[in-house]
Design a protein around this motif. Structure first.
Motif, PDB file in Angstrom:
ATOM      1  N   LEU A  43       4.726   0.846   1.278  1.00  0.00           N
ATOM      2  CA  LEU A  43       5.754   1.287   0.397  1.00  0.00           C
ATOM      3  C   LEU A  43       5.612   2.868   0.198  1.00  0.00           C
ATOM      4  CD1 LEU A  43       5.511  -1.543  -2.347  1.00  0.00           C
ATOM      5  CD2 LEU A  43       6.365  -1.717   0.021  1.00  0.00           C
ATOM      6  N   THR A  44       6.546   3.631   0.501  1.00  0.00           N
ATOM      7  CA  THR A  44       6.168   5.047   0.468  1.00  0.00           C
ATOM      8  C   THR A  44       7.571   5.735  -0.287  1.00  0.00           C
ATOM      9  OG1 THR A  44       5.678   7.111   1.364  1.00  0.00           O
ATOM     10  CG2 THR A  44       6.734   5.375   2.908  1.00  0.00           C
ATOM     11  N   GLY A  45       7.321   6.950  -0.840  1.00  0.00           N
ATOM     12  CA  GLY A  45       8.491   7.685  -1.352  1.00  0.00           C
ATOM     13  C   GLY A  45       8.926   8.566  -0.331  1.00  0.00           C
ATOM     14  N   ASP A  46       8.119   8.460   0.938  1.00  0.00           N
ATOM     15  CA  ASP A  46       8.574   9.269   2.079  1.00  0.00           C
ATOM     16  C   ASP A  46       9.815   9.123   2.923  1.00  0.00           C
ATOM     17  OD1 ASP A  46       7.673  12.037   2.686  1.00  0.00           O
ATOM     18  OD2 ASP A  46       5.740  11.365   3.011  1.00  0.00           O
ATOM     19  N   ASN A  47      10.020   9.871   3.693  1.00  0.00           N
ATOM     20  CA  ASN A  47      11.236   9.747   4.610  1.00  0.00           C
ATOM     21  C   ASN A  47      11.065   8.616   5.748  1.00  0.00           C
ATOM     22  OD1 ASN A  47      11.776  10.319   7.555  1.00  0.00           O
ATOM     23  ND2 ASN A  47      13.101  11.773   6.701  1.00  0.00           N
ATOM     24  N   THR A  88       1.292  18.201  -2.126  1.00  0.00           N
ATOM     25  CA  THR A  88       2.554  18.971  -1.508  1.00  0.00           C
ATOM     26  C   THR A  88       2.912  20.313  -2.253  1.00  0.00           C
ATOM     27  OG1 THR A  88       3.371  16.590  -1.581  1.00  0.00           O
ATOM     28  CG2 THR A  88       5.107  18.620  -1.269  1.00  0.00           C
ATOM     29  N   GLU A  89       2.653  20.339  -3.405  1.00  0.00           N
ATOM     30  CA  GLU A  89       2.882  21.861  -3.894  1.00  0.00           C
ATOM     31  C   GLU A  89       1.922  23.014  -3.376  1.00  0.00           C
ATOM     32  OE1 GLU A  89       5.155  22.586  -6.047  1.00  0.00           O
ATOM     33  OE2 GLU A  89       5.831  20.702  -7.602  1.00  0.00           O
ATOM     34  N   THR A  90       0.467  22.383  -3.313  1.00  0.00           N
ATOM     35  CA  THR A  90      -0.469  23.562  -2.901  1.00  0.00           C
ATOM     36  C   THR A  90      -0.179  23.858  -1.317  1.00  0.00           C
ATOM     37  OG1 THR A  90      -1.898  21.486  -2.625  1.00  0.00           O
ATOM     38  CG2 THR A  90      -2.149  22.956  -4.501  1.00  0.00           C
ATOM     39  N   CYS A  98       0.668  -0.990   0.080  1.00  0.00           N
ATOM     40  CA  CYS A  98       0.053   0.103  -0.061  1.00  0.00           C
ATOM     41  C   CYS A  98       0.931   1.277   0.170  1.00  0.00           C
ATOM     42  CB  CYS A  98      -0.634  -0.017   1.320  1.00  0.00           C
ATOM     43  SG  CYS A  98      -1.930   1.095   1.729  1.00  0.00           S
ATOM     44  N   ASP A  99       0.533   2.223  -1.020  1.00  0.00           N
ATOM     45  CA  ASP A  99       1.308   3.339  -0.615  1.00  0.00           C
ATOM     46  C   ASP A  99       0.623   4.100   0.323  1.00  0.00           C
ATOM     47  OD1 ASP A  99      -0.871   4.338  -2.079  1.00  0.00           O
ATOM     48  OD2 ASP A  99       0.393   5.896  -3.030  1.00  0.00           O
ATOM     49  N   LYS A 100       1.519   5.025   0.953  1.00  0.00           N
ATOM     50  CA  LYS A 100       1.035   5.821   2.014  1.00  0.00           C
ATOM     51  C   LYS A 100       0.123   7.182   1.822  1.00  0.00           C
ATOM     52  CE  LYS A 100       3.672   8.994   3.719  1.00  0.00           C
ATOM     53  NZ  LYS A 100       3.097  10.171   3.843  1.00  0.00           N
ATOM     54  N   THR A 101       0.872   7.919   0.857  1.00  0.00           N
ATOM     55  CA  THR A 101       0.022   9.081   0.694  1.00  0.00           C
ATOM     56  C   THR A 101      -1.160   9.097  -0.334  1.00  0.00           C
ATOM     57  OG1 THR A 101       2.335  10.270   0.386  1.00  0.00           O
ATOM     58  CG2 THR A 101       0.769  11.547   0.051  1.00  0.00           C
ATOM     59  N   GLY A 102      -2.260   9.290   0.117  1.00  0.00           N
ATOM     60  CA  GLY A 102      -3.478   9.430  -0.465  1.00  0.00           C
ATOM     61  C   GLY A 102      -4.426   8.226  -0.283  1.00  0.00           C
ATOM     62  N   LYS A 106      14.469  11.077  -8.212  1.00  0.00           N
ATOM     63  CA  LYS A 106      15.348  11.921  -7.701  1.00  0.00           C
ATOM     64  C   LYS A 106      14.756  12.783  -6.464  1.00  0.00           C
ATOM     65  CE  LYS A 106      14.812  14.749 -11.174  1.00  0.00           C
ATOM     66  NZ  LYS A 106      14.552  15.702 -12.163  1.00  0.00           N
ATOM     67  N   LYS A 107      13.521  12.667  -6.495  1.00  0.00           N
ATOM     68  CA  LYS A 107      12.499  13.209  -5.080  1.00  0.00           C
ATOM     69  C   LYS A 107      13.066  14.726  -5.207  1.00  0.00           C
ATOM     70  CE  LYS A 107      12.029   8.771  -3.129  1.00  0.00           C
ATOM     71  NZ  LYS A 107      10.823   8.579  -4.014  1.00  0.00           N
ATOM     72  N   LYS A 108      13.427  15.502  -6.022  1.00  0.00           N
ATOM     73  CA  LYS A 108      13.493  16.836  -5.822  1.00  0.00           C
ATOM     74  C   LYS A 108      13.278  17.523  -7.160  1.00  0.00           C
ATOM     75  CE  LYS A 108      18.724  17.431  -6.408  1.00  0.00           C
ATOM     76  NZ  LYS A 108      19.625  16.399  -6.928  1.00  0.00           N
TER      77      LYS A 108
HETATM   78  N1  ATP Z   1       6.733  18.863  -5.784  1.00  0.00           N
HETATM   79  C1  ATP Z   1       7.592  18.258  -4.958  1.00  0.00           C
HETATM   80  N2  ATP Z   1       8.769  19.030  -5.282  1.00  0.00           N
HETATM   81  C2  ATP Z   1       9.895  18.471  -4.595  1.00  0.00           C
HETATM   82  N3  ATP Z   1       9.776  17.427  -3.613  1.00  0.00           N
HETATM   83  C3  ATP Z   1       8.629  16.811  -3.621  1.00  0.00           C
HETATM   84  C4  ATP Z   1       7.447  17.162  -4.357  1.00  0.00           C
HETATM   85  N4  ATP Z   1       6.502  16.266  -4.029  1.00  0.00           N
HETATM   86  C5  ATP Z   1       7.236  15.564  -3.117  1.00  0.00           C
HETATM   87  N5  ATP Z   1       8.255  15.846  -2.815  1.00  0.00           N
HETATM   88  C6  ATP Z   1       9.307  14.718  -1.989  1.00  0.00           C
HETATM   89  O1  ATP Z   1       9.407  13.674  -2.677  1.00  0.00           O
HETATM   90  C7  ATP Z   1       9.049  12.809  -1.444  1.00  0.00           C
HETATM   91  C8  ATP Z   1       7.944  11.846  -2.115  1.00  0.00           C
HETATM   92  O2  ATP Z   1       8.141  11.309  -3.135  1.00  0.00           O
HETATM   93  P1  ATP Z   1       7.244  10.064  -4.065  1.00  0.00           P
HETATM   94  O3  ATP Z   1       6.469  10.866  -5.041  1.00  0.00           O
HETATM   95  O4  ATP Z   1       8.107   9.210  -4.173  1.00  0.00           O
HETATM   96  O5  ATP Z   1       6.356   9.732  -2.969  1.00  0.00           O
HETATM   97  P2  ATP Z   1       4.740   9.818  -3.015  1.00  0.00           P
HETATM   98  O6  ATP Z   1       4.136   9.098  -4.214  1.00  0.00           O
HETATM   99  O7  ATP Z   1       4.126  11.187  -2.690  1.00  0.00           O
HETATM  100  O8  ATP Z   1       4.369   9.030  -1.547  1.00  0.00           O
HETATM  101  P3  ATP Z   1       3.651   7.626  -1.477  1.00  0.00           P
HETATM  102  O9  ATP Z   1       4.577   6.754  -2.311  1.00  0.00           O
HETATM  103  O10 ATP Z   1       3.628   7.243   0.112  1.00  0.00           O
HETATM  104  O11 ATP Z   1       2.390   7.605  -2.232  1.00  0.00           O
HETATM  105  C9  ATP Z   1       8.510  13.467  -0.251  1.00  0.00           C
HETATM  106  O12 ATP Z   1       8.699  13.052   0.839  1.00  0.00           O
HETATM  107  C10 ATP Z   1       8.827  14.936  -0.573  1.00  0.00           C
HETATM  108  O13 ATP Z   1       9.951  15.123   0.403  1.00  0.00           O
END
Ligand code: ATP
Ligand code: CA
Length: 917
Positions: free
Chosen positions: A554-558, A400-402, A333-337, A433-435
């Motif tokens: 499974l998440t992209g977060d910290n 995140t952007e908003t 499961c992803d976290k966000t959303g 890249k996550k940035k």
């Molecule tokens: N628009 C953005 N600009 C810069 N950094 C961002 C942005 N959105 C998210 N991030 C960074 O990237 C990370 C999330 O990355 P990723 O997109 O892989 O996960 P996600 O899909 O949002 O989360 P999940 O996997 O839980 O659904 C966040 O922790 C944040 O620090």
């Protein structure tokens, strides 16, 4: 240039392209370019044609649009555009009517053979006994055929209607456009030629068009051109095709062709795509002509589950996903959303050495830092703020952007920031890249500056200095670095998503070639974003655990953020947490050793998610994956069942999924698992019922015919039992609603047998009972019942027939519970079941009492009715006894015995092996 200011100049008009709409001939209402020409331009990727029209700006003007402010977009304007250039809809294949389903249903081999039998028995009957007496057998068979054909056709027809409704639902896709200088959300069907459309990662390109502006826009054209290499779209390659998808980056596009006038429209017209998907279980069972009603039962069960799931906000795109979800052993499961609401707010921030909380106060920061922050927030973004007519603000972009934009608005004036800066280069955010970064030059003629924002520890890792409490730039030495890492930890321990904002001023002689510099940055701020957990998630996770389904986050977060949220949701208990970079280093063996303890994977990239799913599958697990983003698409695609979020999900994620969760709620996913299990169990119930009927009828007639040369059940009676009662039972048992007990059992996984030992036990007990009683009736019935008179044989046979039918009626109740004693529980929750039992009994009564000639029966008296119904009723007692004996035996002897009963008859049907079609 704005709309009102536009006055067409005669010299501008190229001679060959003038279109005048039939009903509006005033100059103002004319568009100056023909749709045929635009079509040819896009289809032929013709830059020269585009230049002839004055480039994208020129085309926009000729279409009475503007690349800055869009079309006017009032009713009349839209109407006129649709009238001339068409609307963004596709001609649908004509609906297949009921009669053609009826026609299809008649092509069943079994029914054709029966029809031949009917014809022959009619011919023989009439020629030997005349019309009056000889037509009944043939007519009876014919009547049975008609009933079966109608039931099949109705069920298929209803299902096709359901697929249409689903199709409609699938097409409700929304995108952003600029109309009258405002950013607006519209349905893709409402797009018109001239619209200026926003494109961002994961979107579907919903019309043909040309590129206006954008950054790193990469399009996946594989669905259209078959070209698997992603295409970079820019001024030099500006053509965008409907039906393709945005893989990365973002941009603006001017719509030049819609609906059937697009490339996609043309290919739709040729192909007339139709979703005909038979599930693996169906395929397997339809080959197995042994049980006539079975394929129908499977279709009915799936269709019913699909309809019910739709009500509960799950849209099933692939029928097979229902079954497979029932045997899922893992939900990744992803976290966000999914676990969280995706409503994000900045609640904490570290700026100039101080930590600020969002309890009404805005951070008080020095002028220089404030300007830096505003520039960073409003320029380094894929989102947008726009002001409505009444001054109300609208925010666009990912949550995140908003969240950041709202934080920026609270911090200071936003309107002046954007126009003052000039973006030279932009690197959009992606999950690898996550940035995200921009290279800007301020309009005051200053030097170049790079802004970066993204995953906090990653961006902080690129910093060499930070802004301290005095507002001056100080080196990021070890102590400063660990101080900031401490801030990140504090924020993330509070379940906050953390982002770091940083910048770098570039020397005046800097030449902007290659990527945006991201070394030796200056850290300006760290923000903590709250994303509340959805209500009900914790309970839903508990339901999964009770059902033996493991939940992995499974998440992209910290790492800390992930762990903290996972703990709150009850996903993280005493298991392990792993971070993407560490995960990537593990070998397959190491990984498989660790997986059983794994509960959370943080900072994962799309390929990490994908790999984990593959490893789980290699371990024989049945894996469901949920996701919303483009980053989840590979894993969604690989999974046994992919579930995409309907609201937050991108089009790419939805396309890769088998089921779309319309309310984005984890609890709905658990419901889907419950329905999946009920699909499987309902089919098992039906198979148990049907095997009993078939075995009993077959053995009864066969043995009796061998011994006495006289079969007690006639052809018509057999047809009624085997064909019609079965079909009705399929309907009755297919519509059994799921109950919560289903989620207290372990999942079936890949290994379960379709026909379990419990089913065989029930089948054998019933067949044994029925055969014994009916054999006694057959051989000794005359004496026991003291039947007399010339018609005693007919009466006896009718009693056998009636007892047999009532055994099945009561056995239909038995089939509702395979292990429990109380087979009547929740009966009235399923009115279809009750109704069908009612219909069966009524038809049986009419057959016996009034239609003797067709059914070869003799009317029974009250006492005879009572005896036969009682014999049927006894099936219930037998079922109970079998279950009780089994329980006592199991308790006394061997609690773990499991191989006593033959396990397979219909071949093993491994449940998890039903991969997607
Ligand atoms: N628009 C953005 N600009 C810069 N950094 C961002 C942005 N959105 C998210 N991030 C960074 O990237 C990370 C999330 O990355 P990723 O997109 O892989 O996960 P996600 O899909 O949002 O989360 P999940 O996997 O839980 O659904 C966040 O922790 C944040 O620090
Ligand atoms: Ca996500």
């Amino acid at each position: 240039m704005s709309w009102g200011a536009y006055v067409p100049l005669a010299e501008e008009m190229p001679s060959q392209v003038v279109v005048v709409s039939a009903h509006s001939k005033t100059v103002e209402d004319e568009y100056e370019v023909e749709s045929v020409l635009l079509e040819a331009m896009v289809a032929g990727h013709s830059l020269s044609l585009m230049d002839q029209q004055g480039g994208v700006e020129g085309i926009a003007l000729k279409l009475r649009s503007s690349i800055d402010t869009g079309i006017r977009g009032d009713k009349a304007d839209l109407q006129r555009r649709r009238c001339l250039f068409g609307s963004n809809t596709y001609t649908e294949k004509p609906v297949k009517g009921f009669w053609s389903f009826l026609w299809d249903a008649m092509h069943d081999l079994m029914l054709i053979i029966l029809a031949a039998c009917a014809f022959m028995s009619l011919a023989v009957g009439v020629s030997t006994e005349g019309w009056e007496e000889g037509c009944y057998d043939g007519a009876g068979i014919g009547f049975s055929i008609i009933i079966v054909v109608f039931v099949t056709a109705i069920s298929d027809y209803q299902q096709s209607l359901q697929f249409r409704a689903l199709d409609k639902e699938k097409k409700k896709i929304y995108i952003h456009v600029i109309r009258e200088s405002q950013r607006r959300k519209v349905c893709i069907n409402d797009l018109v030629v001239g619209d200026v459309v926003y494109l961002s990662t994961g979107d579907q390109v919903a019309a043909d068009g040309v590129f206006i502006s954008g950054h790193s826009l990469i399009i996946d054209e594989s669905s259209m051109t078959g070209e698997s290499e992603p295409q970079h779209i820019n001024e030099q390659k500006p053509f965008l095709l409907s039906g393709t998808k945005v893989q990365d980056g973002f941009g603006l596009m001017l719509v030049t062709g819609v609906g059937m006038n697009t490339e996609w429209g043309h290919s739709m017209a040729v192909l007339g795509k139709e979703g005909d998907d038979e599930t693996p279980l169906q395929q397997k069972l339809s080959r197995l002509a042994l049980l006539i009603g079975l394929p129908l039962a499977v279709t009915l069960t799936l269709a019913y589950a699909m309809r019910r799931m739709m009500v509960q906000k799950a849209l099933v795109r692939k029928l097979s996903a229902c079954e497979t979800m029932g045997s899922a052993t893992y939900i990744c499961c992803d976290k966000t959303g999914t676990l969280t609401t995706n409503q994000m707010t900045v609640v904490k921030s570290w700026i100039e050495g101080a930590i600020w909380q969002s309890n009404g106060t805005t951070p008080l920061v020095s002028f220089m830092v404030k300007q830096l922050l505003l520039e960073s927030i409003f320029v380094n973004t894929a989102g947008d703020v726009s002001e409505g007519k009444n001054g109300e603000l609208a925010f666009f972009g990912t949550p995140t952007e908003t969240a950041l934009l709202k934080f920026g608005v609270a911090l200071g004036e936003f309107k002046s920031t954007r126009p003052k800066t000039n973006i030279i280069k932009l690197e959009p955010f992606n999950s690898v890249k996550k940035k995200m970064g921009v290279l800007v030059r301020s309009s005051s003629g200053g030097n170049l500056r790079a802004h970066w924002k993204g995953a906090s520890e990653i961006v902080l890792g690129c910093c060499a200095s930070a802004i301290d409490a005095a507002g001056s730039i100080v080196p990021l030495d070890d102590s400063k670095y660990s101080e900031l890492m401490g801030v990140i930890k504090r924020f993330s321990d509070d379940s906050l998503r953390t982002l770091c904002l940083a910048f770098k001023d570039l020397p005046s002689n800097y030449v902007s070639e290659g990527p945006i510099p991201d070394k030796a940055l200056v850290c300006v701020a760290i923000v903590g974003i709250k994303d509340p957990i959805r209500p009900g998630v914790k309970d839903a996770v508990q339901v999964c655990y009770a059902a033996g389904i493991r939940v992995l986050m499974l998440t992209g977060d910290n790492l800390n953020t992930a762990a903290s949220i996972a703990r709150e949701c009850g996903i993280l208990t005493d298991g392990d947490v792993v971070e993407g970079p560490e995960f990537r280093k593990l070998s397959s063996e190491e990984l498989r050793r660790r997986i059983p303890r794994l509960q959370v994977m943080a900072r994962s990239s799309p390929s990490d998610k994908h790999r984990l799913v593959m490893e789980l599958q290699a371990m024989e697990e049945v894996v469901a994956v949920t996701g919303d983003g483009t980053n989840d698409a590979p894993a969604l695609h690989e999974a046994d069942v992919g579930l995409a979020m309907g609201i937050a999900g991108t089009e790419v994620a939805k396309e890769s999924a088998d089921i779309v969760i319309l309310d984005d709620n984890f609890a709905t996913i658990v419901n889907v698992a419950k329905f999946g299990r009920s699909v499987y169990i309902n089919i098992q119930k039906f198979v148990q019922f049907q095997l009993t009927v078939n075995l009993a009828a077959l053995v009864l007639n066969f043995v009796a015919a061998c011994i006495t040369g006289h079969a007690p059940l006639s052809t018509i009676q057999l047809l009624w039992i085997n064909l019609i009662m079965d079909t009705l039972a399929a309907l009755a048992l297919a519509t059994e609603p799921p109950n919560d007990d289903l989620m207290k059992l372990p999942p079936l996984g890949r290994k379960g047998n379709f026909i379990t030992k419990y089913m065989w036990r029930n089948i054998y007990a019933q067949v044994f009972y029925q055969l014994t009683v009916l054999a006694i009736l057959h051989y000794r019935g005359k004496d026991i019942l003291q039947l007399k008179g010339p018609k005693y044989m007919e009466v006896l046979d009718t009693m056998i027939f009636n007892s047999f039918v009532f055994c099945q009626v009561f056995n239909e109740f038995n089939a509702r519970e395979m292990k429990k004693l109380n087979v009547f529980r929740h009966t009235f929750n399923n009115w279809i079941f009750v109704m069908i039992v009612g219909i069966t009994i009524t038809v049986q009564f009419v057959l016996v009492q009034f239609l003797g000639k067709i059914a070869n029966t003799a009317a029974l008296d009250l006492q005879q009715w009572a005896i036969t119904v009682l014999i049927g009723f006894f099936s219930l007692v037998v079922d109970m006894a079998a279950k009780l004996i089994n329980r006592i035996y199991a308790r006394l002897f061997d609690p773990k015995r499991d191989s006593l009963i033959i396990t397979s008859f219909l071949h093993h049907i491994p449940t998890g092996a039903y991969q997607q079609v």
